[in-house]
Design a protein around this motif. Structure first.
Motif, mmCIF file in Angstrom:
data_model
loop_
_atom_site.group_PDB
_atom_site.id
_atom_site.type_symbol
_atom_site.label_atom_id
_atom_site.label_comp_id
_atom_site.label_asym_id
_atom_site.label_seq_id
_atom_site.Cartn_x
_atom_site.Cartn_y
_atom_site.Cartn_z
ATOM 1 N N ASN A 62 0.787 -1.241 0.149
ATOM 2 C CA ASN A 62 0.047 0.148 0.254
ATOM 3 C C ASN A 62 1.036 1.277 -0.004
ATOM 4 O O ASN A 62 0.656 2.127 -0.582
ATOM 5 C CB ASN A 62 -1.030 -0.068 1.287
ATOM 6 C CG ASN A 62 -2.161 -0.802 1.121
ATOM 7 O OD1 ASN A 62 -2.424 -1.378 0.085
ATOM 8 N ND2 ASN A 62 -2.823 -1.245 2.362
ATOM 9 N N ALA B 62 2.988 0.722 -9.461
ATOM 10 C CA ALA B 62 1.680 1.063 -8.751
ATOM 11 C C ALA B 62 0.685 -0.114 -9.013
ATOM 12 O O ALA B 62 -0.156 -0.468 -7.868
ATOM 13 C CB ALA B 62 1.200 2.363 -9.227
ATOM 14 N N ASP B 63 0.476 -0.415 -10.078
ATOM 15 C CA ASP B 63 -0.613 -1.383 -10.658
ATOM 16 C C ASP B 63 -0.230 -2.884 -9.923
ATOM 17 O O ASP B 63 -1.073 -3.352 -9.054
ATOM 18 C CB ASP B 63 -0.551 -1.869 -11.903
ATOM 19 C CG ASP B 63 -1.352 -0.915 -12.634
ATOM 20 O OD1 ASP B 63 -1.946 0.361 -12.078
ATOM 21 O OD2 ASP B 63 -1.159 -0.777 -14.028
ATOM 22 N N ILE B 64 0.943 -3.374 -9.761
ATOM 23 C CA ILE B 64 1.165 -4.637 -9.277
ATOM 24 C C ILE B 64 1.319 -4.589 -7.631
ATOM 25 O O ILE B 64 0.788 -5.503 -7.088
ATOM 26 C CB ILE B 64 2.535 -5.134 -9.849
ATOM 27 C CG1 ILE B 64 2.596 -6.573 -9.489
ATOM 28 C CG2 ILE B 64 3.972 -4.371 -9.338
ATOM 29 C CD1 ILE B 64 1.839 -7.504 -10.327
ATOM 30 N N LEU C 54 -2.361 -4.723 -6.971
ATOM 31 C CA LEU C 54 -3.053 -6.001 -6.897
ATOM 32 C C LEU C 54 -2.443 -6.949 -5.762
ATOM 33 O O LEU C 54 -3.053 -7.871 -5.311
ATOM 34 C CB LEU C 54 -2.531 -6.620 -8.144
ATOM 35 C CG LEU C 54 -3.133 -7.976 -8.681
ATOM 36 C CD1 LEU C 54 -4.555 -8.055 -8.362
ATOM 37 C CD2 LEU C 54 -2.771 -8.530 -9.922
ATOM 38 N N SER D 41 -1.446 -6.192 -2.787
ATOM 39 C CA SER D 41 -2.068 -6.044 -1.755
ATOM 40 C C SER D 41 -3.504 -6.681 -1.545
ATOM 41 O O SER D 41 -3.925 -7.247 -0.671
ATOM 42 C CB SER D 41 -2.304 -4.280 -1.456
ATOM 43 O OG SER D 41 -3.208 -4.111 -0.336
ATOM 44 N N ARG D 42 -4.263 -6.704 -2.563
ATOM 45 C CA ARG D 42 -5.561 -7.057 -2.646
ATOM 46 C C ARG D 42 -5.520 -8.610 -2.413
ATOM 47 O O ARG D 42 -6.548 -9.219 -1.700
ATOM 48 C CB ARG D 42 -6.317 -6.725 -3.913
ATOM 49 C CG ARG D 42 -6.541 -5.085 -3.944
ATOM 50 C CD ARG D 42 -7.469 -4.592 -5.116
ATOM 51 N NE ARG D 42 -8.763 -5.505 -4.694
ATOM 52 C CZ ARG D 42 -10.049 -4.714 -5.429
ATOM 53 N NH1 ARG D 42 -9.677 -3.898 -6.447
ATOM 54 N NH2 ARG D 42 -10.981 -5.277 -5.339
ATOM 55 N N VAL D 43 -4.556 -9.358 -3.318
ATOM 56 C CA VAL D 43 -4.610 -10.802 -3.344
ATOM 57 C C VAL D 43 -4.103 -11.459 -2.033
ATOM 58 O O VAL D 43 -4.561 -12.279 -1.341
ATOM 59 C CB VAL D 43 -3.951 -11.432 -4.361
ATOM 60 C CG1 VAL D 43 -4.522 -11.177 -5.842
ATOM 61 C CG2 VAL D 43 -2.536 -11.117 -4.335
ATOM 62 N N ILE E 202 2.149 -13.747 -7.261
ATOM 63 C CA ILE E 202 2.041 -12.292 -7.646
ATOM 64 C C ILE E 202 2.827 -11.427 -6.994
ATOM 65 O O ILE E 202 3.467 -10.599 -7.393
ATOM 66 C CB ILE E 202 0.595 -11.816 -7.145
ATOM 67 C CG1 ILE E 202 -0.451 -12.614 -8.373
ATOM 68 C CG2 ILE E 202 0.193 -10.464 -7.277
ATOM 69 C CD1 ILE E 202 -1.789 -12.197 -8.352
#
Lengths: 114, 114, 114, 114
Positions: free
Chosen positions: A19, A52-54, A57, A59-61, A72
């Motif tokens: 984050n 920023a994108d990875i 992602l 953080s979410r997974v 990831i």
């Protein structure tokens, strides 16, 4: 629920690093666009977008306890390293800070993926 | 299942427009960074980031038949319009094409949100 | 750089609330799938998907100092409220905690959008 | 611009497969929640979340001509395969269609990453 809580607890440090790195990348990209040498920062901006994108992602997974969190995070570590190296070439505060965030995030992601 | 299929069918044109606009924005941003006047394109790059993000989200929430698809498409239309206007100021092919995609997407999103 | 730093500082609390709410939603969704009454949680899962997505986006656009941060936080507040209400109907710990996170995030987003 | 156009042209089929697979996953997840055996679909829902996310990301990084498009498509292929296998276990139309989309996307992503 016990399993989920344990997983997420265990991922906590890596989620926070992701984050934090995502925020640094988004902010650094905005700041790069305002620098007098913005035209020389094309590769930096490209890496900041990917990073920023990875991070977002990853953080979410991790938060959802995905089976693919490790896979990831491995790619995330790789992109963070590349971004750290490129940002590290610029002397302004935002790039130096972003490089530090990227390195810290890469380390947490490697640990997590191990 | 009937309801879901009908919804998604009905959204089909708007989903396609959002996917297409997201692609145009990502590609146009990369191309802007390589232009000789890259340093003058800060605002354009900012709008392209926002536009790619909101188009990607709009496409997903429509695909899932979300109750908030309308609310998100409304914001998407607003951002697409702003991005179209800024891209339209630059004469290179990628900006002109992106402006067209943004305008088409804004129109589909407004229709969808209505 | 001063402007960017000030903006992001000012958004800091809302960015943190969005990140925290995203994590709670992702985790709660995973936990809902494992509950004995998972089949009754369809609407809850739908809202958790939307809420995680919009929180993730809100966090990013604030981090980049976007002109549309307010518009996106406004939608985010709306979705967080709906998600809080639905999660609040379930008595398990993860739903109750997620409802609290959603309410806190909605409040920060409203303040930010004002 | 030539390079970007060539890259994106070359990725076109894979970008389309990723967009299409993302849509199928989002739609299939919504439909799974409404099935009478929704409670038995926990693992399926988990994989659908991951698959929609990584397809959406793969589509974006290819559109921007990222250096990491290959690395991300490699993970995307892996997740698509896992999702195809799980969806393939359910006989309803949306799962069977989603399994087909996932397999087609995995194949395009492997080709792209090669």
């Amino acid at each position: 629920m016990a399993v989920v809580h344990t997983d997420v607890q265990q991922y906590k440090k890596c989620i926070d690093a992701c984050n934090s790195c995502m925020q640094a990348c988004e902010q650094c990209l905005t700041a790069c666009l305002k620098e007098p040498d913005a035209a020389q920062r094309g590769r930096c901006v490209q890496l900041l977008r990917d990073c920023a994108d990875i991070c977002a992602l990853a953080s979410r997974v991790m938060s959802r306890g995905s089976d693919f969190a490790g896979a990831i995070c491995r790619v995330c570590a790789e992109i963070c390293e590349a971004c750290a190296q490129e940002c590290g070439r610029f002397q302004d505060e935002h790039c130096q800070e972003c490089a530090r965030e990227c390195r810290a995030c890469a380390e947490e992601c490697r640990r997590m993926a191990a």
